[in-house]
Design an enzyme around this catalytic site. Structure first.
Site, PDB file in Angstrom:
ATOM      1  N   ILE A 150      40.475  71.656  12.132  1.00  0.00           N
ATOM      2  CA  ILE A 150      41.694  71.530  12.936  1.00  0.00           C
ATOM      3  C   ILE A 150      41.514  70.791  13.948  1.00  0.00           C
ATOM      4  O   ILE A 150      40.529  70.801  14.722  1.00  0.00           O
ATOM      5  CB  ILE A 150      42.512  73.009  13.248  1.00  0.00           C
ATOM      6  CG1 ILE A 150      41.468  73.949  14.053  1.00  0.00           C
ATOM      7  CG2 ILE A 150      42.700  73.641  12.026  1.00  0.00           C
ATOM      8  CD1 ILE A 150      42.022  75.426  14.214  1.00  0.00           C
ATOM      9  N   ASP A 151      42.532  70.037  14.577  1.00  0.00           N
ATOM     10  CA  ASP A 151      42.390  69.364  15.812  1.00  0.00           C
ATOM     11  C   ASP A 151      41.975  70.025  16.938  1.00  0.00           C
ATOM     12  O   ASP A 151      42.005  71.167  17.227  1.00  0.00           O
ATOM     13  CB  ASP A 151      43.823  68.889  16.167  1.00  0.00           C
ATOM     14  CG  ASP A 151      44.494  67.886  15.017  1.00  0.00           C
ATOM     15  OD1 ASP A 151      43.761  67.309  14.339  1.00  0.00           O
ATOM     16  OD2 ASP A 151      45.540  68.113  14.935  1.00  0.00           O
TER      17      ASP A 151
END
Length: 304
Positions: A137-138
């Site tokens: 995930i970012d």
């Protein structure tokens, strides 16, 4: 040494070779690609050409990518919010602002640095720089990630992600008032041709992408939504919500500059479910909204 062989399609006829290679292998910089072309690591129809060569339809291009120097991943005693752990895997609630794995510019303070300190063994399928990492995930998105301790677990989890059988729910605060209570965004995502650091809804070298959303709460200028991923493309929710005119609040890449006061996009991976690689039981985990998003929601409620 990784060897990529491709044939130029009609839509890219006349494009510079270095730009074409960058489009095909987005993780390579234009500077590195130009050096590779000069060193004959990129050939067209079996011969060496210059970086400014214009590709033609049906050109056969071979790109040889040498393995990067391995990063020295040092164990770091960084606290982890571990939701679940056994001998096969662990589920972690990643804080906003933490990079998942080391890369140039981010060699310490990452989730992997913390994992290497915490665990003696992690899956080695993704190499020394990304041990155990099945999906990401970012940096500025918070929430749940599953990490594989064994290669068996890694292969099982990766197969489930590819087969779209995992359960992934995100919660987000987006700009504007979403009129529909629920909906599905089905729009292919690929690299943005104008900005290679961004993704975009495009039919050029794209992959199918599907996001289902449900409105949880509406405010005067914002909406709190729940998004379920059917596919897992890079920046999928951020791109899809921007595509329908409701970019995620605080998103520096896809959203407006005038936004809510939050350090990064107001996006949280709140639920994660998958079949356990050994027991085959479907297990689901949840993580509450982080304090910064809860505080924003309370402020929006106070405004009316």
């Amino acid at each position: 040494m990784e060897i990529n062989e491709k044939t130029v399609t009609e839509e890219h006829h006349g494009e510079r070779l270095d730009k074409w290679v960058n489009y095909q292998i987005s993780e390579l910089s234009r500077t590195r690609i130009q050096d590779m072309i000069k060193d004959a690591m990129v050939t067209v129809n079996g011969r060496k050409v210059k970086p400014n060569y214009r590709v033609n339809t049906n050109d056969h291009i071979i790109v040889k990518v040498s393995e990067p120097e391995p990063l020295d991943v040092k164990p770091e005693n960084i606290p982890l919010d571990i939701i679940f752990e056994d001998d096969q895997l662990l589920v972690v609630n990643k804080p906003r602002g933490m990079v998942v794995h080391p890369a140039p510019g981010h060699v310490s303070g990452t989730l992997v640095n913390a994992l290497v300190y915490h665990c003696k063994d992690l899956s080695g399928i993704n190499g020394v720089a990304r041990p155990g990492i099945v999906h990401r995930i970012d940096k500025d998105t918070s929430g749940l990630l599953v990490v594989a301790k064994t290669d068996q677990a890694h292969q099982s989890l990766a197969s489930q992600l590819k087969a779209k059988t995992t359960h992934r729910i995100y919660q987000a605060i987006v700009h504007g008032v979403v009129s529909h209570d629920k909906g599905t965004i089905e729009a292919p995502i690929g690299r943005d041709e104008k900005d290679r650091k961004k993704m975009a809804v495009t039919h050029q070298n794209s992959k199918d992408a599907v996001t289902h959303f449900t409105v949880e709460e509406r405010f005067a200028k914002y909406t709190f939504v729940r998004c379920q991923l059917e596919t897992g493309r890079t920046h999928q929710i951020r791109v899809h919500m921007d595509y329908i005119g409701h970019p995620v609040a605080g998103d520096p890449k896809y959203g407006p500059k005038k936004t809510l006061d939050i350090d990064g996009q107001a996006l949280h991976a709140s639920e994660l479910g998958f079949r356990h690689p050994v027991t085959d039981l479907f297990i689901t985990f949840s993580a509450p909204l982080p304090k910064d998003m809860n505080d924003l929601l309370n402020k929006l409620r106070e405004r009316g």
